[in-house]
Design a protein around this motif. Structure first.
Motif, PDB file in Angstrom:
ATOM      1  N   LEU A 128      -3.719   2.596   3.373  1.00  0.00           N
ATOM      2  CA  LEU A 128      -4.248   2.919   2.057  1.00  0.00           C
ATOM      3  C   LEU A 128      -5.605   3.589   2.201  1.00  0.00           C
ATOM      4  O   LEU A 128      -6.501   3.072   2.883  1.00  0.00           O
ATOM      5  CB  LEU A 128      -4.364   1.658   1.199  1.00  0.00           C
ATOM      6  CG  LEU A 128      -4.847   1.863  -0.230  1.00  0.00           C
ATOM      7  CD1 LEU A 128      -3.830   2.680  -1.023  1.00  0.00           C
ATOM      8  CD2 LEU A 128      -5.089   0.532  -0.913  1.00  0.00           C
ATOM      9  N   SER A 170       0.812  -1.219   0.000  1.00  0.00           N
ATOM     10  CA  SER A 170       0.000   0.000   0.000  1.00  0.00           C
ATOM     11  C   SER A 170       0.845   1.268   0.000  1.00  0.00           C
ATOM     12  O   SER A 170       0.328   2.343   0.290  1.00  0.00           O
ATOM     13  CB  SER A 170      -0.965   0.025   1.196  1.00  0.00           C
ATOM     14  OG  SER A 170      -1.830  -1.074   1.148  1.00  0.00           O
ATOM     15  N   ASP A 217      -1.105  -1.359  -4.140  1.00  0.00           N
ATOM     16  CA  ASP A 217      -2.181  -1.865  -3.293  1.00  0.00           C
ATOM     17  C   ASP A 217      -2.515  -3.317  -3.560  1.00  0.00           C
ATOM     18  O   ASP A 217      -3.133  -3.972  -2.722  1.00  0.00           O
ATOM     19  CB  ASP A 217      -3.432  -1.018  -3.472  1.00  0.00           C
ATOM     20  CG  ASP A 217      -3.916  -1.033  -4.911  1.00  0.00           C
ATOM     21  OD1 ASP A 217      -3.095  -1.310  -5.809  1.00  0.00           O
ATOM     22  OD2 ASP A 217      -5.109  -0.782  -5.149  1.00  0.00           O
TER      23      ASP A 217
END
Length: 916
Positions: A786, A99, A152
Motif C-alpha cells: 500500500l 491493501s 487498507d
C-alpha cells in the motif's frame, strides 16, 4: 345489404387531389376525401406532416368522420431528448483488508435519442475512487463507471455518491461492502476456539501428539506458515518450576554452559504450511518431543524434571516489515489493523525414566555344569509418580529372563527371574540390554510407534565347567561306519544313552561340468544337470533321492548306480503334495514381498503427494545436464541449504538470523532485470513453498510518503531481502501516473542479499492518495504493498502570529524597537515568500527584513521586525505572509511603548529627528 360508408378526414375542402388542410401551425394534412362511398376492401390514405419551429412537445388530435361516427386519432410529437438510467447500488460484498484495490463496474445507459450529460461526486472519507466523474452518453449507448475501493482497513461501508443526470433529479448512488480482517483461527476438534495445548507429562525421548484445526475465516485464499516464537516473553524451554530460584538459576547456567537445545526439534507441526481456501478447515498435528541434552547423555547425568512453555504462530504469507523489529510492529499490515497471525501456547513436562534394579545392575551366577540352571531373583521398581514404564529384555545366549517384557505402573514393582542355562563350556561376561519402550514419532508424525528410546545395561557373569568322561577308542574291524575319521580307525563310540545324532548324511556331490578331477582324455562332455558323486557317499546312496537326478562317477564320468529304496521314496502323489506345499509357501513369501513393496511405494508417494509435486517425484529418472566450461568459471559458487525435515517449523530467531546475514550484503547496482544465466533461469522458475516465501521479506507493507507538496518529488525505498539459497525474480507493476518515475521495476536478487527499489512520488493534484501496488516473486507469487500520500500546497509556518516589540537597552534609541520572527518550512519543496503590509488610515510604522525570499525544504528563516518611533507612528501593524503569491498567514505586530521610553526618546531628540 348495408349501404357503403362515406369517409371524411379532417375538415372537408373542395379542390385538387392532395389539397392541404391546416390542423395546427406545425401540422399539415394531405388527403383526398372520397366523393362516393368506399367499397369494402378499399382504403383512403391521409398524410400528416410535422414542421417544428420550437423545442417543445406537442399534442393534437385528428378527426376521422365515417358516416355519422367521429373517431379521434391523437397526434403526439416529442422533441428528441436523452433518457439516462444508472444502477442504483454498488455492492462489493465481503472482502479482505489486504491493501488490494478492487473495483466494480456500473453502467449509465441512455435510452433516449439525444446525448445526455452526467456528473458524479463523492465526498466521503473512505478510499473510494470513481472514474469518470463526468461525461456525455451518446444515444442508445452506455457509459461504464469504474468504482475503485482500496481495502487498507476493516470497515463496514455504507456510503453514498451524488449523481446528476441530465433531465433527471439528483440521485444517490449507494456504495456498500464489508471489509474484514484476513486472519486465521485455531479450533479444537469440537469446534471451540483453542488457545493452548496441554501435553502433560512425557519421558525424555518419547513423543505425544495433539490435534487442532486451522480455519480460514475470510472470503479469500490464504497461504500460511507455522513459526515457533522462540523469542517470546514468558517462554520456558526446560525449566523445573518446582525448584527454588537458586536451583533454577543454577540449571540455567548449566544449560548455557552446555548447548542451547534446538527448540524446533522439541515441537513439530504437520503440516507446517499450506494454502487454505475461503472458509476451509485443515487438521493440524502438533508433536511434543522433549530431548535430553547431549552433555547429559555423555556424562550419564540424570536430568531433572523439565517444564516447557512454548508459543507457536500461524502467519499468512505477504508483504511484511521484517523479523528484526519489535513484536509491536511485526505482522501488522497497516496502522490500526488487527494482527493477522494467531498464536497457540503449548505446555508440557518431561521426566527421566526412574527404573531401579534390586539388588543392583551386576549379577554373578557363579559356576555350573552343562544341563544345569542357576536362578537369580531381581526386582524392578518404577520410581516415577506420574508415568508407567514399558520394558523389554533382549535375548542373549545361555541366559533366560522371565518375564522378558512388561509394563510397570507408576510407583509399582515387577519381579523378574534371571536364569543361567549354559549350552557350552566357558566363562561368560555379557551385557544384558533392557529396552525402555515408548511412543515415538517419525517424519509422518502419525501414528506413533512403540520403539526403544532408552537403554539400560546389566552385567551378567557366569562360568560353565565341562563334564569329564572317559573316551574308549576301538579299532575299525574293516567296515567303515557312516561317520568316521579320514582313516577309519580309532572311532569314538559314545555310550548308548549319549548317542543323540539323528538325520541323514549329506551326499557329497558337485556339478559334473564344473570339475575336472581325474578326467581322462576320452571323456565326453556331460550335461550341466548331471551330478558327480564322491567315493565316500556309499553310506548315503540308498537314501530316497530325486528320481530325475543323474549321477556319474568321479573318474570316467560314466553313469553311476543309484538305488532308490521304494520303502523310503516318495510316491507320485506324495511328490505332488510336497510340491504343492513348496509352491504355497513360495507364493506366500512372494505376496508378502509384493505387499511390502507396495506399502513402501505408497509411503514414497505420500511424501510427494502435495500441491507442488502433485505426486511426481522430482527429477525421477532424469540425468543432470553437463555443465559447460563457461558456466563452471562464471557461475557463482554457493552451497544450497538442506531442506527442512518434514514437520519442522521455522523459528523467529532463525528467520531473524537469516535476515541479519542478508542485510550485511546489500546490492544496489549491477543486478539483472531478467534472469540470464542458467542458474538464474532455473532458480527463478521454481514455485516456492509458503515456508520458502517466508524467508523473502518485501516491505514495508505500507509506504507512507506523508505530506508531499504538489509538483515536488519524494523518494521512499522498498526493501527486498532474500534469505534463501536461490535466486529470486521480483517484478513490480505500477499503473498510476503518480509513481511513473519509479525505476527499475524488475530485479533478480542473488541469494542471501538485500536490495532496494526507490519509489518516486510526484503529483499535481491536491488531496489524499492511496494505491495498492502489486508485485510478483518468480512470476508466480503475487503480493501487494500500500502506497499512501497526502498532496498539500506549498506553505510556511510562523513561529507566532502575534509579535510584541519591546525596547532593548543594548541598542541606540535611534534604532527603534526590534524583534524577530521565524518562518518554518516543514515540507519537501522550497517556498517563495513575501511580506505585504496592511496599510490603514494611520499608516504603518513597522518594517520586516527580508521582505521577500525563499525558504528551502525542511529549513527555517529568521526575519527581523522593526518599529520606527514617531509622533504619529501607530503602535499596531499587520502584515500578510504571501507564499507562492497566495495569502496564507497574518502577522500582528504590537509596539509596547511605556512613558519612560517616551521621555527617553524626547531627551535624545528621536522624535524631532524623525519629524524633521
Amino acid at each position: 345489404m348495408e349501404p357503403l360508408p362515406y369517409f371524411t378526414v379532417g375538415i372537408i375542402h373542395c379542390g385538387k387531389r392532395r389539397s392541404p388542410c391546416i390542423l395546427h401551425t406545425q401540422f399539415t394534412l394531405y388527403v383526398q376525401n372520397p366523393e362516393k362511398p368506399v367499397a369494402p376492401g378499399l382504403q383512403v390514405t391521409a398524410s400528416v406532416e410535422y414542421h417544428p419551429t420550437e423545442k417543445e412537445d406537442i399534442r393534437d388530435n385528428l378527426l376521422v368522420v365515417v358516416d355519422n361516427n367521429v373517431t379521434t386519432v391523437p397526434l403526439l410529437v416529442f422533441f428528441p431528448s436523452c433518457y439516462l438510467e444508472i444502477d442504483p447500488e454498488v455492492n462489493f460484498g465481503s472482502i479482505v483488508a489486504n491493501s488490494k484495490v478492487i473495483y466494480k463496474e456500473i453502467a449509465i445507459t441512455n435510452h433516449g435519442s439525444s446525448p445526455g450529460t452526467f456528473k458524479i461526486k463523492y465526498n466521503g472519507h473512505l478510499p473510494i475512487t470513481i472514474s469518470p466523474t463526468s461525461g456525455i452518453v451518446e444515444p442508445k449507448t452506455m457509459q461504464i463507471i469504474k468504482v475503485d475501493l482500496c481495502t487498507d482497513a476493516p470497515a463496514v461501508i455504507e456510503e453514498t455518491a451524488r449523481v446528476k443526470l441530465q433531465g433527471v433529479e439528483e440521485l444517490l448512488l449507494k456504495i456498500k461492502g464489508n471489509i474484514v480482517n484476513q486472519h486465521l483461527e485455531l479450533l479444537d476438534l469440537s469446534g471451540k476456539p483453542l488457545k493452548c495445548l496441554h501435553f502433560g507429562s512425557v519421558y525424555f525421548g518419547t513423543s505425544k501428539i495433539r490435534q487442532a484445526v486451522i480455519y480460514n475465516d475470510s472470503p479469500e485464499n490464504i497461504s500460511w506458515v507455522s513459526v515457533l516464537d522462540d523469542n517470546a516473553m514468558g517462554a520456558e524451554v526446560g525449566t523445573d518450576i518446582h525448584k527454588s530460584t537458586d536451583a533454577a538459576l543454577q540449571d540455567m547456567d548449566y544449560w548455557n554452559r552446555t548447548s542451547d537445545p534446538e527448540v524446533s526439534s522439541i515441537l513439530t507441526c504437520c503440516p507446517n504450511d499450506g494454502v487454505l481456501l475461503p472458509f476451509q478447515k485443515t487438521i493440524l498435528t502438533v508433536c511434543f518431543s522433549p530431548k535430553q541434552l547431549d552433555e547429559d547423555i555423555r556424562t550419564n547425568r540424570i536430568p531433572s524434571q523439565q517444564d516447557y512453555a512454548l508459543f507457536m504462530r500461524f502467519e499468512p504469507i505477504g508483504s511484511k516489515d521484517g523479523f528484526l523489529q519489535s513484536d509491536a510492529d511485526k505482522s501488522v499490515f497497516h496502522k490500526g489493523l488487527k494482527k493477522c497471525h494467531v498464536e497457540l501456547a503449548v505446555t508440557g513436562s518431561a521426566f527421566p525414566v526412574a527404573l531401579t534394579f534390586s539388588p543392583g545392575t551386576v549379577y554373578n551366577f557363579k559356576e555350573c555344569l552343562i544341563g544345569e540352571k542357576i536362578d537369580i531373583h531381581c526386582s524392578l521398581k518404577n520410581e516415577s509418580q506420574f508415568l508407567p514404564v514399558v520394558f523389554s529384555f533382549r535375548k542373549i545366549s545361555h541366559f533366560h529372563i522371565s518375564p522378558a517384557n512388561g509394563k510397570i505402573e507408576a510407583g509399582h514393582s515387577q519381579e523378574v527371574m534371571f536364569s543361567f542355562v549354559p549350552h557350552q563350556v566357558g566363562t561368560f561376561n555379557v551385557k544384558q540390554v533392557v529396552d525402555i519402550l515408548g511412543p515415538t514419532s517419525d517424519e509422518n508424525l502419525l501414528p506413533l510407534k512403540m520403539k526403544a528410546f532408552l537403554k539400560k545395561k546389566l552385567s551378567f557373569t557366569a562360568v560353565c565347567k565341562p563334564l569329564t568322561k572317559k573316551i574308549i577308542m576301538k579299532v575299525n574291524p574293516g567296515i567303515t561306519p557312516m561317520i568316521s575319521n579320514p582313516t577309519g580307525h580309532f572311532i569314538q563310540v559314545a555310550p548308548q544313552e549319549t548317542a543323540i545324532f539323528t538325520g541323514p548324511t549329506r551326499t557329497a556331490t558337485l556339478k559334473a561340468d564344473k570339475t575336472q578331477i581325474h578326467d581322462h582324455q576320452n571323456i565326453i562332455s556331460v550335461d550341466k544337470n548331471v551330478m558327480v558323486a564322491f567315493p565316500n557317499d556309499r553310506a548315503a546312496s540308498i537314501r530316497p533321492s530325486e528320481q530325475s537326478a543323474h549321477y556319474r562317477t568321479i573318474f570316467t564320468k560314466i553313469k553311476r548306480y543309484n538305488y532308490v529304496d521304494p520303502d523310503y521314496a516318495y510316491t507320485e502323489e506324495e511328490e505332488k503334495l510336497r510340491q504343492t506345499h513348496k509352491d504355497y509357501y513360495a507364493n506366500y513369501i512372494k505376496n508378502k514381498r509384493e505387499n511390502r513393496q507396495k506399502e513402501k511405494d505408497d509411503r514414497n508417494f505420500q511424501e510427494v503427494n502435495n500441491y507442488v509435486d502433485i505426486g511426481i517425484t522430482p527429477a525421477a529418472g532424469l540425468q543432470p545436464p553437463s555443465t559447460s566450461i563457461f558456466e563452471c568459471f562464471n557461475e557463482q559458487q554457493r552451497t544450497k541449504s538442506a531442506p527442512n525435515s518434514k514437520g519442522c517449523m521455522l523459528t523467529i530467531r532463525q528467520l531473524a538470523a537469516g535476515e541479519s546475514r542478508s542485510i550485511t550484503r546489500e546490492i544496489n547496482e549491477g543486478l539483472n532485470a531478467v534472469p540470464h544465466t542458467a542458474t538464474e533461469k532455473e532458480d527463478c522458475s521454481l514455485v516456492l513453498t509458503p515456508q520458502q516465501l517466508h524467508h523473502v521479506v518485501i516491505g514495508p507493507c505500507t509506504i507512507d510518503f506523508g505530506e508531499i507538496c504538489v509538483r515536488s518529488t519524494s523518494v521512499r525505498e522498498m526493501s527486498i531481502i532474500n534469505s534463501l539459497s536461490t535466486y529470486i525474480w521480483v517484478q513490480v507493476e505500477i499503473d498510476c501516473d503518480e509513481l511513473q518515475q519509479t525505476s527499475p521495476l524488475s530485479h533478480v536478487v542473488p541469494p542471501m542479499s538485500k536490495t532496494e527499489i526507490p519509489f518516486v512520488f510526484e503529483t499535481n493534484t491536491l488531496g489524499k492518495f492511496k494505491k495498492s501496488i502489486s508485485y510478483t516473486v518468480n512470476n508466480k507469487h503475487i503480493g501487494h504493498i500500500l502506497v499512501t500520500a497526502k498532496a498539500v500546497p506549498i506553505a510556511l509556518e510562523l513561529s507566532s502570529h502575534e509579535l510584541v516589540l519591546k525596547p532593548n537597552n543594548d541598542f541606540l534609541a535611534e534604532t527603534g524597537f526590534r524583534s524577530s520572527i521565524r518562518l518554518y518550512n516543514r515540507r519537501n519543496h522550497a517556498a517563495e515568500f513575501s511580506w505585504k503590509p496592511i496599510i490603514t488610515e494611520k499608516g504603518i510604522a513597522f518594517s520586516i527584513r527580508p521582505a521577500r525570499g525563499i525558504v528551502d525544504a525542511f529549513e527555517d528563516l529568521e526575519c527581523e521586525v522593526v518599529w520606527h518611533a514617531g509622533f504619529s507612528s501607530p503602535d499596531i501593524g499587520e502584515f500578510n505572509l504571501c507564499v507562492q503569491q497566495r495569502n496564507t498567514h497574518k502577522l500582528k505586530c504590537i509596539a509596547e511603548v511605556r512613558l519612560a521610553e517616551i521621555f527617553h526618546m524626547c531627551e535624545n531628540g528621536v522624535f524631532s529627528k524623525i519629524y524633521s
